[in-house]
Motif scaffolding. Structure first.
Motif, PDB file in Angstrom:
ATOM      1  N   ARG A   1     -12.944   4.185   5.208  1.00 34.00           N
ATOM      2  CA  ARG A   1     -12.776   3.743   3.867  1.00 34.00           C
ATOM      3  C   ARG A   1     -11.811   2.355   3.834  1.00 34.00           C
ATOM      4  N   LEU A   2     -11.161   2.369   4.691  1.00 33.46           N
ATOM      5  CA  LEU A   2     -10.159   1.290   4.669  1.00 33.46           C
ATOM      6  C   LEU A   2     -10.751   0.079   5.552  1.00 33.46           C
ATOM      7  N   ARG A   3     -11.716   0.325   6.422  1.00 28.29           N
ATOM      8  CA  ARG A   3     -12.705  -0.395   7.147  1.00 28.29           C
ATOM      9  C   ARG A   3     -13.743  -1.143   6.367  1.00 28.29           C
TER      10      ARG A   3
ATOM     11  N   LEU B   1      -9.007  -3.647   5.293  1.00 32.06           N
ATOM     12  CA  LEU B   1      -7.495  -3.552   5.084  1.00 32.06           C
ATOM     13  C   LEU B   1      -6.845  -2.822   6.217  1.00 32.06           C
TER      14      LEU B   1
ATOM     15  N   ALA C   1      -3.763   1.603   9.613  1.00 35.88           N
ATOM     16  CA  ALA C   1      -4.153   2.434   8.408  1.00 35.88           C
ATOM     17  C   ALA C   1      -2.777   3.216   7.755  1.00 35.88           C
TER      18      ALA C   1
ATOM     19  N   VAL D   1      -0.430   1.450   5.002  1.00 38.70           N
ATOM     20  CA  VAL D   1      -1.488   1.248   3.976  1.00 38.70           C
ATOM     21  C   VAL D   1      -1.470   2.551   3.199  1.00 38.70           C
ATOM     22  N   TRP D   2      -1.843   3.616   3.962  1.00 36.29           N
ATOM     23  CA  TRP D   2      -2.105   4.832   3.284  1.00 36.29           C
ATOM     24  C   TRP D   2      -0.750   5.442   2.735  1.00 36.29           C
TER      25      TRP D   2
ATOM     26  N   ARG E   1      -5.303   6.090  -3.969  1.00 38.61           N
ATOM     27  CA  ARG E   1      -5.776   6.912  -2.846  1.00 38.61           C
ATOM     28  C   ARG E   1      -7.126   7.670  -3.443  1.00 38.61           C
TER      29      ARG E   1
ATOM     30  N   LEU F   1      -9.765   4.928  -3.219  1.00 41.45           N
ATOM     31  CA  LEU F   1     -10.132   4.570  -1.902  1.00 41.45           C
ATOM     32  C   LEU F   1     -11.010   5.758  -1.566  1.00 41.45           C
TER      33      LEU F   1
END
Length: 115
Positions: free
Chosen positions: A71-73, A79, A86, A89-90, A98, A101
């Motif tokens: 999901r961050l990609r 991100l 990650a 960020v998490w 969260r 996301l």
């Protein structure tokens, strides 16, 4: 005469058997009942179901890490690309972020600067 009547009756029956059958009447389909989509669960309900959202990066399972990292990609400007990127960020996200996301549209991306 009986022979002629019998023959005529037989001929009529044979011709009736060759006649095309009328097309069967098909009832139009009933309109589909439209039920509104259920509202998304509240954050409290989501946290009861998915308690792992409250954990730090180091406490996540490998499967959960892969899910978050994927999901961050997403998006034009990811991100995070690696687990090392990650983790901070998490860990820096609040519970609503969260939830968005992992289960929602994702985190809002900063608008690209145009020079």
């Amino acid at each position: 005469m009986a022979g002629r009547n019998g023959m005529a009756l037989g001929l009529l029956l044979a011709m009736a058997g060759c006649a095309p059958l009328p097309a069967p009447r098909i009832a139009p389909p009933a309109p589909a009942a439209t039920t509104p989509a259920p509202p998304p669960p509240s954050l409290a309900v989501r946290l009861r179901r998915e308690a792992w959202l409250t954990r730090f990066w180091e406490q996540l399972t490998p499967t959960q890490r892969r899910r978050v990292l994927s999901r961050l990609r997403r998006g034009d400007t990811p991100l995070a690309r690696t687990e090392a990127e990650a983790a901070p960020v998490w860990d820096g996200l609040g519970l609503p972020e969260r939830n968005a996301l992992v289960f929602g549209p994702g985190l809002p991306r900063a608008a690209a600067a145009t020079d």
